[in-house]
Each structure stands twice: as structure tokens, then as C-alpha cells.
Scaffold this motif. Structure first.
Motif, PDB file in Angstrom:
ATOM      1  N   ILE A  37       1.294 -27.290 -21.143  1.00  0.00           N
ATOM      2  CA  ILE A  37      -0.104 -26.537 -21.406  1.00  0.00           C
ATOM      3  C   ILE A  37      -0.435 -25.555 -20.338  1.00  0.00           C
ATOM      4  CG2 ILE A  37      -2.354 -26.488 -22.135  1.00  0.00           C
ATOM      5  CD1 ILE A  37      -0.438 -27.491 -24.376  1.00  0.00           C
ATOM      6  N   PRO A  38      -0.491 -26.113 -19.014  1.00  0.00           N
ATOM      7  CA  PRO A  38      -0.995 -25.042 -18.123  1.00  0.00           C
ATOM      8  C   PRO A  38       0.042 -24.065 -17.713  1.00  0.00           C
ATOM      9  CG  PRO A  38      -1.514 -27.522 -17.593  1.00  0.00           C
ATOM     10  CD  PRO A  38      -0.526 -27.615 -18.663  1.00  0.00           C
ATOM     11  N   GLY A  39       1.333 -24.505 -17.790  1.00  0.00           N
ATOM     12  CA  GLY A  39       2.456 -23.690 -17.641  1.00  0.00           C
ATOM     13  C   GLY A  39       2.454 -22.548 -18.415  1.00  0.00           C
ATOM     14  N   VAL A  40       2.377 -22.878 -19.834  1.00  0.00           N
ATOM     15  CA  VAL A  40       2.494 -21.850 -20.740  1.00  0.00           C
ATOM     16  C   VAL A  40       1.279 -20.999 -20.656  1.00  0.00           C
ATOM     17  CG1 VAL A  40       2.415 -21.410 -23.507  1.00  0.00           C
ATOM     18  CG2 VAL A  40       3.951 -23.120 -22.540  1.00  0.00           C
ATOM     19  N   LEU A  41       0.173 -21.315 -20.379  1.00  0.00           N
ATOM     20  CA  LEU A  41      -1.003 -20.584 -20.241  1.00  0.00           C
ATOM     21  C   LEU A  41      -0.948 -19.510 -18.974  1.00  0.00           C
ATOM     22  CD1 LEU A  41      -4.109 -19.868 -20.906  1.00  0.00           C
ATOM     23  CD2 LEU A  41      -4.881 -21.663 -19.451  1.00  0.00           C
ATOM     24  N   ALA A  42      -0.349 -20.165 -18.009  1.00  0.00           N
ATOM     25  CA  ALA A  42      -0.211 -19.245 -16.899  1.00  0.00           C
ATOM     26  C   ALA A  42       1.114 -18.374 -17.125  1.00  0.00           C
ATOM     27  CB  ALA A  42       0.352 -20.242 -15.513  1.00  0.00           C
ATOM     28  N   SER A  50      -5.926 -15.923  -6.811  1.00  0.00           N
ATOM     29  CA  SER A  50      -6.274 -16.421  -8.157  1.00  0.00           C
ATOM     30  C   SER A  50      -7.704 -17.227  -8.063  1.00  0.00           C
ATOM     31  CB  SER A  50      -5.078 -17.239  -8.574  1.00  0.00           C
ATOM     32  OG  SER A  50      -5.656 -17.875  -9.789  1.00  0.00           O
ATOM     33  N   LEU A  51      -8.522 -16.835  -8.753  1.00  0.00           N
ATOM     34  CA  LEU A  51      -9.872 -17.649  -8.768  1.00  0.00           C
ATOM     35  C   LEU A  51      -9.929 -18.352 -10.229  1.00  0.00           C
ATOM     36  CD1 LEU A  51     -12.491 -14.988  -7.342  1.00  0.00           C
ATOM     37  CD2 LEU A  51     -11.388 -16.938  -6.281  1.00  0.00           C
ATOM     38  N   GLY A  52      -8.869 -19.033 -10.547  1.00  0.00           N
ATOM     39  CA  GLY A  52      -8.492 -19.870 -11.823  1.00  0.00           C
ATOM     40  C   GLY A  52      -7.724 -20.906 -11.670  1.00  0.00           C
ATOM     41  N   HIS A  53      -7.177 -21.139 -10.730  1.00  0.00           N
ATOM     42  CA  HIS A  53      -6.133 -22.313 -10.490  1.00  0.00           C
ATOM     43  C   HIS A  53      -6.615 -23.556 -10.698  1.00  0.00           C
ATOM     44  CE1 HIS A  53      -2.598 -19.882  -9.771  1.00  0.00           C
ATOM     45  NE2 HIS A  53      -1.950 -20.991  -9.268  1.00  0.00           N
ATOM     46  N   PHE A  54      -8.062 -23.691 -10.423  1.00  0.00           N
ATOM     47  CA  PHE A  54      -8.578 -25.011 -10.593  1.00  0.00           C
ATOM     48  C   PHE A  54      -8.878 -25.304 -12.237  1.00  0.00           C
ATOM     49  CE2 PHE A  54     -11.424 -28.906  -9.509  1.00  0.00           C
ATOM     50  CZ  PHE A  54     -10.795 -28.926  -8.218  1.00  0.00           C
ATOM     51  N   ALA A  55      -8.534 -24.300 -12.998  1.00  0.00           N
ATOM     52  CA  ALA A  55      -8.602 -24.525 -14.502  1.00  0.00           C
ATOM     53  C   ALA A  55      -7.201 -25.162 -15.004  1.00  0.00           C
ATOM     54  CB  ALA A  55      -8.612 -23.152 -15.338  1.00  0.00           C
ATOM     55  N   PHE A  56      -6.143 -24.964 -14.103  1.00  0.00           N
ATOM     56  CA  PHE A  56      -4.985 -25.679 -14.590  1.00  0.00           C
ATOM     57  C   PHE A  56      -5.035 -26.897 -14.092  1.00  0.00           C
ATOM     58  CE2 PHE A  56      -3.865 -21.051 -13.482  1.00  0.00           C
ATOM     59  CZ  PHE A  56      -3.376 -20.757 -14.998  1.00  0.00           C
ATOM     60  N   PHE A  57      -5.931 -27.440 -12.782  1.00  0.00           N
ATOM     61  CA  PHE A  57      -6.024 -28.625 -12.379  1.00  0.00           C
ATOM     62  C   PHE A  57      -6.834 -29.408 -13.385  1.00  0.00           C
ATOM     63  CE2 PHE A  57      -8.687 -31.590  -9.862  1.00  0.00           C
ATOM     64  CZ  PHE A  57      -7.920 -32.015  -9.220  1.00  0.00           C
ATOM     65  N   GLY A  58      -7.851 -28.935 -13.870  1.00  0.00           N
ATOM     66  CA  GLY A  58      -8.710 -29.562 -15.154  1.00  0.00           C
ATOM     67  C   GLY A  58      -7.896 -29.752 -16.158  1.00  0.00           C
TER      68      GLY A  58
END
Length: 409
Positions: free
Chosen positions: A150-155, A70-78
């Protein structure tokens, strides 16, 4: 006692003990509760490093164990940082506005206070109205729930769409990076409701808390250490037993696991969503220590760095991900903070602030070529020397399988 989780996985107890000792030592050397040997800014750096270790742990769980790069996990971090940052900024501004209007000849109405808060927060983008996404910013409890939701639903939504279509490999990596880029570009817009390029600032001040930054930095260090310890324990439990075997099987041969009747998509979706939530918790603890968050923190390059940390530390080893994130984070602070003197070669001057990313990239290439197990692989040298001398042919193809003499016992 032999059947307990800790007894079967002593490395977890060792990690938790090391984390506890580290936290205690830093506390005793802090200005607030100790000798003052460590500056408050460095205590904050260590606290932020623990948060980066936690998001690296999530990355290792989804990539090192499940095989999803995954090259998007820092998005959830942010996103986790933005959710808690909204409450911090709202509550701090509310206190400032209330105090400034307290001496008014006519007591302000609730609407006037709300308008004044909106002007203070959104005046930088030419607005004074609260966007819909700020509806719960007044409540710490609700914003903490949003850190998870929010991050959970997006993921969950993204993973469901991607995994049900059986997108794998490099194509899935590109999709996660595209998701991160789209989110970053959206946050850069003033219409996003999160102050565009300005981001959220002043997050280091806890509303209603009179303690200074010396004490607050240690409190966040404690919270970060607790989150990392619980996250490590959870990750170790997830990858153990039958569930962990299925997850590793998906990484090694997804088609075969599906042929055996397992719901591959369900396992992948669970891991992807769980790690997104872990990353969001790490972000919610990181940015109050950093003091500011802006859309640049969600840029795709940050997620690439995250993969580099895990690779350098040792993919497929929980402690390896933690070691990689800690080492790269602290070394990065050392190089980019101007602590390393420039190297003058006569014909060229090397400023390490500018050359740090080159060193990081070179380290990644060298580790990939010559030490694919990363820094964590060094522990194999110790464990191999401590292992008993076993003779006989393997009963199975894997390293560590029973051998002839042991099978007869």
C-alpha cells in the motif's frame, strides 16, 4: 577482505555493533529477561525510538542524499501502522467474540461470528459491516504484504506523476504535504473504514500470545533493532558505489546529471518508493508498541518534525539521522512526560510540557544557522584530528582529493 562492503565502510560495522550492545544492555535490564532496572514502559519507549530512527533514516536517504525534501513520509509511516493494526484489532476481537459466544445454547454460525466482530469494531462509528479494505484483515501474512504494497504503490504512483512532470524544490515539498493532508482528512471520516477519529486501539495485545507486556515489549525491541540494523545496512549499500554517486549528483546538480545521460526520474522514483516502504515497516513496528493509531498521527506536522530530526542530527549522514531522531525523541519524552520540574520566574511560570515545541523550533533554527552539519558533524572534529597531515595541492576540487605527493606513489 579489503574489498568487502564492511571493510570499505567500517562505520557500518561500528553502528551495528553499538546497536547490538544497546539492545543487549536493555534486554539485561528489562523485567522479562534481566534485572528489572528498566520499566516496561521505558523499554517500549526505547523500542519506539528505534522505529523513529528507522523512519529518520529513510528521510535522510530521500532528502539528505537525493535532495527531495519530502514532507509526507510520515504518511507512509502511518499507513504501515494502519495495515498491521487492522490485523491486530481483528484477531483480538475475534478471540473475544468467540469466547463470549462459546457458552451459547446454540453454536453460532460463521456469519453470526463475523457480524459480532464487525459490531465490536465498527459500532463506535455506527456500523457493523466490514469495509472492502478489511478483506484481508483475517490474515497476518496478507496484511504484512499490504504493509509493503500500500505505501509502496502510493509512493510509486505519486512519485511517477511528480517526477515525470519534473516538479522539484519547494513545489515538490508542497505536493508531498498536500498528499499527506488529503490522506489525513480522508482517515478522519467515518466512511474511510478505519474508524475515523477513533482510530485503531488495543494494538499492544498480541492475539494468541499468553506472554505479558514485559516480554512483548522486549520482543518488539528486538524486532525494532533488527529492522534498524538491516535498514542502515541497506541504506549504506544504496548510497555507496556508482549508484550513490549518481544520487548525490542529482541532489547537487540535477540538470548536469540529466545532461550526462542518466535517468534522473528513475533514480528519484526508486529512492522515493524504497524510503516509503522503509517508513511503512517502521510504522508497522511502532504502533503495536504505542497501542493506538489515529488520523492525527498522519497529519502534515508529523512529517515536518521528521525533517527537523534529520536536520538536527545531520543531513546527508546516515548515523546523523539516527542520532537526531533518538535525541529529539528521548528529550521530548523527558520534557512532555512531566519529568522536568516547572521553572517559576516569579512573573511567569514555565511549564516545559507547553514549551517543548518552542525549544525544538529554537534548536532547529540554531542548528541551521550555526551548525548546518548537525550533531553528526561533531564526529568530523574527531576524524579530522585523526587524519594524517597531508601536504601538497589538491588534484581535484573536493575535500579529500589526491594531493601531489600521493599521486606520485
Amino acid at each position: 577482505m579489503k574489498n568487502t562492503f564492511i571493510a570499505r565502510h567500517p562505520s557500518v560495522l561500528i553502528f551495528l555493533a553499538c546497536l547490538a550492545v544497546f539492545t543487549l544492555v536493555v534486554t539485561l535490564m528489562s523485567h522479562a529477561y534481566g534485572t528489572g532496572g528498566l520499566s516496561t514502559s521505558f523499554v517500549k519507549t526505547l523500542g519506539r525510538t528505534l522505529c523513529l530512527c528507522l523512519v529518520a533514516l529513510a528521510m535522510d536517504l530521500v532528502w539528505g542524499y537525493c535532495g527531495i525534501l519530502s514532507l509526507g513520509h510520515f504518511a507512509f509511516f502511518g499507513l504501515g501502522g494502519y495495515m498491521i493494526g487492522m490485523w491486530l484489532m481483528y484477531a483480538r476481537t475475534e478471540i473475544i467474540v468467540t469466547e463470549s459466544l462459546a457458552n451459547s445454547p446454540i453454536p453460532p454460525t460463521a456469519q453470526e461470528v463475523q457480524d459480532a466482530i464487525g459490531t465490536q469494531i465498527f459500532g463506535v462509528v455506527g456500523s457493523s459491516d466490514f469495509p472492502l479494505i478489511w478483506s484481508f484483515a483475517h490474515s497476518l501474512t496478507l496484511q504484512l504484504l499490504l504493509v509493503l504494497l500500500i505505501p509502496g504503490v502510493l509512493a510509486l504512483v505519486f512519485g511517477w506523476l511528480a517526477f515525470r512532470s519534473r516538479v522539484t524544490g519547494v513545489y515538490l515539498s508542497i505536493l508531498t504535504q498536500a498528499m499527506t493532508l488529503a490522506l489525513s482528512l480522508y482517515l478522519f471520516q467515518n466512511e474511510s473504514g478505519l474508524r475515523g477519529n477513533n482510530g485503531l486501539s488495543g494494538l499492544q495485545n498480541l492475539p494468541g500470545v499468553s506472554a505479558g507486556q514485559d516480554a512483548i515489549s522486549v520482543w518488539f525491541l528486538w524486532a525494532s533493532a533488527l529492522a534498524l540494523g538491516l535498514g542502515y545496512l541497506l541504506a549504506a549499500w544504496v548510497v555507496s558505489g556508482k549508484f550513490g554517486s549518481v544520487v548525490r549528483g542529482i541532489r547537487d546538480d540535477e540538470a548536469r546529471v540529466r545532461f550526462l545521460g542518466y535517468s534522473v526520474e528513475g533514480y528519484k522514483l526508486f529512492i522515493f518508493t524504497l524510503t516509503a516502504i522503509i517508513a511503512a515497516i517502521a510504522g508497522a513496528l511502532y504502533y503495536p508498541q504505542a497501542g493506538i493509531i489515529n488520523p492525527g498521527e498522519v497529519a502534515p506536522i508529523a512529517s515536518i518534525y521528521l525533517a527537523v530530526w534529520v536536520a538536527i542530527g545531520g543531513r546527508g549522514r546516515l548515523y546523523g539521522a539516527v542520532i537526531g531522531a533518538a535525541v529529539v525523541s528521548l528529550v521530548s519524552t523527558w520534557f512532555t512526560g512531566g519529568l522536568v520540574p516547572a521553572l517559576n520566574l516569579g512573573f511567569y511560570r514555565i511549564d516545559w510540557v507547553d514549551w517543548w515545541l518552542v525549544l525544538l523550533g529554537l534548536s532547529f533554527v540554531l542548528v541551521t544557522l550555526f551548525a548546518p552539519k548537525g550533531i553528526g558533524g561533531l564526529f568530523d572534529l574527531v576524524t579530522d584530528r585523526m587524519a594524517p597531515n597531508r601536504h601538497g595541492a589538491d588534484y581535484g576540487p573536493d575535500k579529500g582529493s589526491l594531493r601531489e605527493g600521493e599521486g606520485q606513489e
